[in-house]
Design an enzyme around this catalytic site. Structure first.
Site, PDB file in Angstrom:
ATOM      1  CE1 TYR A  51      -3.328   2.843   0.475  1.00 27.28           C
ATOM      2  CE2 TYR A  51      -2.364   3.230   2.637  1.00 27.28           C
ATOM      3  CZ  TYR A  51      -3.210   3.613   1.613  1.00 27.28           C
ATOM      4  OH  TYR A  51      -3.945   4.777   1.724  1.00 27.28           O
TER       5      TYR A  51
ATOM      6  CG  HIS B 265      -6.946   4.970  -0.551  1.00 26.88           C
ATOM      7  ND1 HIS B 265      -6.278   4.370   0.495  1.00 26.88           N
ATOM      8  CD2 HIS B 265      -8.000   4.177  -0.836  1.00 26.88           C
ATOM      9  CE1 HIS B 265      -6.924   3.255   0.821  1.00 26.88           C
ATOM     10  NE2 HIS B 265      -7.957   3.122   0.035  1.00 26.88           N
TER      11      HIS B 265
END
Length: 162
Positions: free
Chosen positions: A77, A115
Site C-alpha cells: 500500500y 488512494h
C-alpha cells in the site's frame, strides 16, 4: 547552479535519524496529518520507503506499508508519494515509484495500490502512466478536505523471471 552540471538525485532509506525529514515533507505536501502508526508502518516497510534528495536537499518521498493477504501473500500500500513543487518534473516521483515497483517484482509481490482524491487529476494521470488503474471509489474517505471521496488505484505486477 551554473555550468550545466547535473545535480545528483539520490534515494535514502528511512531511519529514526531522518524520520523528521519525512514529517516535514508530509506537512508541506499533504492536507492530511499523519499519525504515529503511519510513521511506524513506514519505518517497518524497510526498503519500500525512501526519501529523495536533490543534491543534499530532501525534496520527496514514497512511504509504503506491507500488508499480509490471505494465503501468506503480501501487497504493498503506497501511503504517500510526493515531491515538493519546485522539484517536480525532474523525474523524482518516477524514480521513487519505479523503485517500489522493481522491489515488488523482485520480491514476487503482485499487487500495489493507493488512494487518490477523486479531483487529483495530475496524480491519477501519473499513476496511469505506470499501468495503475482505478479499481474502486470510496465515498467520504477523507475528513476535512473536499471532495471527501477517493479512488482506489491498483497495479497488478507481473513477476520478473530470473
Amino acid at each position: 547552479m551554473g555550468g550545466g552540471r547535473e545535480v545528483p538525485i539520490s534515494l535514502e532509506g528511512l531511519r529514526d535519524k531522518n524520520l523528521m525529514q519525512l514529517k516535514k515533507l508530509n506537512t508541506a505536501l499533504f492536507p492530511v496529518r499523519y499519525n504515529d502508526k503511519y510513521y511506524a508502518d513506514a519505518l517497518s516497510s524497510a526498503d519500500f520507503t525512501k526519501l529523495a534528495y536533490y543534491g543534499d536537499i530532501c525534496v520527496g518521498s514514497i512511504a509504503c506499508r506491507l500488508e499480509k493477504k490471505e494465503a501468506g501473500a503480501v501487497r504493498v500500500y503506497i501511503m504517500t508519494l510526493g515531491v515538493l513543487a519546485p522539484y517536480r518534473g525532474l523525474g523524482i516521483g518516477t524514480r521513487l515509484l519505479n523503485h517500489v515497483l522493481e522491489l515488488c517484482s523482485k520480491q514476487n509481490i503482485s499487487e500495489t495500490y493507493l488512494h487518490v482524491q477523486t479531483n487529483n487529476e495530475d496524480a491519477i494521470n501519473f499513476y496511469k502512466k505506470f499501468g495503475f488503474e482505478i479499481t474502486d471509489t470510496i465515498k467520504n474517505y477523507y475528513t476535512n478536505i473536499t471532495p471527501p471521496d477517493c479512488y482506489v488505484v491498483t497495479k497488478y505486477i507481473t513477476q520478473s523471471k530470473k
